[in-house]
Design a protein around this motif. Sequence first.
Motif, PDB file in Angstrom:
ATOM      1  N   PRO B   5      18.905  33.934  20.249  1.00 18.55           N
ATOM      2  CA  PRO B   5      17.918  34.867  20.798  1.00 18.55           C
ATOM      3  C   PRO B   5      16.979  34.168  21.784  1.00 18.55           C
ATOM      4  O   PRO B   5      16.732  32.964  21.663  1.00 18.55           O
ATOM      5  CB  PRO B   5      17.149  35.331  19.561  1.00 18.55           C
ATOM      6  CG  PRO B   5      17.314  34.234  18.576  1.00 18.55           C
ATOM      7  CD  PRO B   5      18.639  33.611  18.855  1.00 18.55           C
ATOM      8  N   ASN B   6      16.507  34.927  22.732  1.00 18.00           N
ATOM      9  CA  ASN B   6      15.565  34.330  23.685  1.00 18.00           C
ATOM     10  C   ASN B   6      14.168  34.264  23.056  1.00 18.00           C
ATOM     11  O   ASN B   6      13.933  34.764  21.953  1.00 18.00           O
ATOM     12  CB  ASN B   6      15.549  35.110  25.006  1.00 18.00           C
ATOM     13  CG  ASN B   6      15.107  36.546  24.818  1.00 18.00           C
ATOM     14  OD1 ASN B   6      14.295  36.854  23.949  1.00 18.00           O
ATOM     15  ND2 ASN B   6      15.657  37.439  25.619  1.00 18.00           N
ATOM     16  N   ASP B   7      13.264  33.653  23.804  1.00 20.73           N
ATOM     17  CA  ASP B   7      11.922  33.405  23.254  1.00 20.73           C
ATOM     18  C   ASP B   7      11.189  34.697  22.924  1.00 20.73           C
ATOM     19  O   ASP B   7      10.447  34.769  21.937  1.00 20.73           O
ATOM     20  CB  ASP B   7      11.103  32.597  24.266  1.00 20.73           C
ATOM     21  CG  ASP B   7      11.582  31.153  24.356  1.00 20.73           C
ATOM     22  OD1 ASP B   7      12.407  30.762  23.504  1.00 20.73           O
ATOM     23  OD2 ASP B   7      11.138  30.432  25.259  1.00 20.73           O
ATOM     24  N   ILE B   8      11.381  35.700  23.761  1.00 16.72           N
ATOM     25  CA  ILE B   8      10.660  36.963  23.540  1.00 16.72           C
ATOM     26  C   ILE B   8      11.140  37.625  22.240  1.00 16.72           C
ATOM     27  O   ILE B   8      10.332  38.115  21.451  1.00 16.72           O
ATOM     28  CB  ILE B   8      10.858  37.906  24.750  1.00 16.72           C
ATOM     29  CG1 ILE B   8      10.240  37.279  25.997  1.00 16.72           C
ATOM     30  CG2 ILE B   8      10.244  39.272  24.483  1.00 16.72           C
ATOM     31  CD1 ILE B   8      10.484  38.053  27.275  1.00 16.72           C
ATOM     32  N   GLU B   9      12.432  37.587  22.032  1.00 19.45           N
ATOM     33  CA  GLU B   9      12.968  38.161  20.793  1.00 19.45           C
ATOM     34  C   GLU B   9      12.461  37.393  19.570  1.00 19.45           C
ATOM     35  O   GLU B   9      12.120  37.989  18.544  1.00 19.45           O
ATOM     36  CB  GLU B   9      14.502  38.136  20.831  1.00 19.45           C
ATOM     37  CG  GLU B   9      15.090  39.150  21.798  1.00 19.45           C
ATOM     38  CD  GLU B   9      16.593  38.934  22.030  1.00 19.45           C
ATOM     39  OE1 GLU B   9      17.217  39.825  22.615  1.00 19.45           O
ATOM     40  OE2 GLU B   9      17.109  37.874  21.626  1.00 19.45           O
ATOM     41  N   LEU B  22       9.940  31.958  13.724  1.00 15.02           N
ATOM     42  CA  LEU B  22       8.871  30.996  14.043  1.00 15.02           C
ATOM     43  C   LEU B  22       9.427  29.581  14.068  1.00 15.02           C
ATOM     44  O   LEU B  22       9.140  28.805  14.995  1.00 15.02           O
ATOM     45  CB  LEU B  22       7.737  31.108  13.021  1.00 15.02           C
ATOM     46  CG  LEU B  22       6.691  29.986  13.106  1.00 15.02           C
ATOM     47  CD1 LEU B  22       5.926  30.047  14.424  1.00 15.02           C
ATOM     48  CD2 LEU B  22       5.730  30.032  11.933  1.00 15.02           C
ATOM     49  N   ALA B  23      10.234  29.252  13.059  1.00 16.63           N
ATOM     50  CA  ALA B  23      10.798  27.900  12.982  1.00 16.63           C
ATOM     51  C   ALA B  23      11.653  27.595  14.216  1.00 16.63           C
ATOM     52  O   ALA B  23      11.541  26.519  14.814  1.00 16.63           O
ATOM     53  CB  ALA B  23      11.630  27.759  11.714  1.00 16.63           C
ATOM     54  N   LEU B  24      12.444  28.585  14.610  1.00 13.40           N
ATOM     55  CA  LEU B  24      13.315  28.377  15.774  1.00 13.40           C
ATOM     56  C   LEU B  24      12.502  28.248  17.062  1.00 13.40           C
ATOM     57  O   LEU B  24      12.757  27.367  17.893  1.00 13.40           O
ATOM     58  CB  LEU B  24      14.283  29.565  15.886  1.00 13.40           C
ATOM     59  CG  LEU B  24      15.499  29.378  16.780  1.00 13.40           C
ATOM     60  CD1 LEU B  24      16.269  28.134  16.409  1.00 13.40           C
ATOM     61  CD2 LEU B  24      16.410  30.599  16.691  1.00 13.40           C
ATOM     62  N   LEU B  25      11.522  29.111  17.190  1.00 16.63           N
ATOM     63  CA  LEU B  25      10.664  29.057  18.390  1.00 16.63           C
ATOM     64  C   LEU B  25       9.892  27.742  18.429  1.00 16.63           C
ATOM     65  O   LEU B  25       9.733  27.136  19.494  1.00 16.63           O
ATOM     66  CB  LEU B  25       9.698  30.256  18.382  1.00 16.63           C
ATOM     67  CG  LEU B  25       8.894  30.509  19.655  1.00 16.63           C
ATOM     68  CD1 LEU B  25       9.802  30.768  20.845  1.00 16.63           C
ATOM     69  CD2 LEU B  25       7.953  31.689  19.458  1.00 16.63           C
TER      70      LEU B  25
END
Lengths: 215, 202
Positions: B5-9, B22-25
């Motif tokens: 997923p992109n940052d916005i998603e 959150l962890a991925l972002l």
Amino acid sequence: MNCERDEELLTRGLRALAEEMETLKAPDELETKLLEAFRARAVVVPIARKQLHSRYWLVAIAAMLLIAMSIVVVRWRASDVNGPHQTVAQDARQNKPDVISKPSEDPVRDVEYQAVNAPGKRPVRKPPRHAALRSPENTQLANHVTNEIATDFIPLSYMNVASLQDGGQIIRVELPRSALANFGLPVNMDRYNEKVKADVLLGVDGLARAIRFVQ
Amino acid sequence: MDPNPNDIELLRSMLAGDEGALALLYRRRQGSIYRFALQMSGSKTIAEDVTQEVFLFLMREGYVFDPARGSVSAFLLGVARNHVLRRLRVEQLLAPLGDDSDDDVQSLHPSTDLCPLEDLTRAETIESVRKAVLSLPSKYREVVVLCELQDISYGETAEILGCAIGTVRSRLHRARALLLAKLRPPVEAEDAATVKSARCFA
């Protein structure tokens, strides 16, 4: 020449610095702390949001109630302003057939009667502000059933309009005819000693608020 | 769910309560934020604090992000910039640096050569450039950090800083000139002073 070389060396130096720092990252425990903070927040936030939504609903309901109440108050006031005229008109409608059909047996009584009921001379007193609160059904029923003719209710001097908001009671009494004079009504001196019927409007506290004379 | 997923998603999922998002972002963006804060402040402590503050802000007020105004990355770096500048102001109040930082940077160049960068080893070069960058005024430092060190485009830098691209270009030009001046050895100045003295005596 030197300037170009300096620029190139500066670019190379900046690039070397960027490459060296490219591998740097925040310590791993920071992620753990953030996730813990997120979990702690996740417990609180939905509740807060729920409260916020319910608060919006409460505000919306309160606003709607306020609008509804203001509409009711405005209508009530409008009817209150028009009320006395309607009461007079209704009374006139109710009284008019009786006035016409009333046989004039006693000329003196007629004079007195006409003085009370004549539209031009009749002392139309301004009814109390909350005269509409009186029970119209009772009044109409009494007049209709007994075929009586009555004046409008005349407020007594100590009448408190606010006290009528809780309702009241009408009591039929008989008064000396001289009592008519106390309310500015003409008195037939030949029948001075006779009694006259009257309806007294009593408040919930038992005090007389208004009176009307009945024939 | 989208495997990448992109940052916005991710931001949306995070705001909806998804811890994994959150962890991925965080893993995706913490590096650039940490490095930006470190390059701006020169302090690991500040860099860690700023990184933490940025993501706490994102948890609290991530809904203020507007995709029409830029990317999530630019948004995060903009938040980081505000935190760094605030923190530096506080640090400056507590321990004013004065001109010491400039002296420190210049003292790192013992060479008398006109082009000292040529003779420096890679480590020395990096250290001297790092110190020179840190000694720049913040408005020049941030464009150097973003455009040169973080390799962010002028357009995105303008979004982060909230200014025009032209301003970014002119600031970067000025910043490079300042860096060159700081990296030149003080010998030049001494020579110039000598020449002036000679003129006086002449």
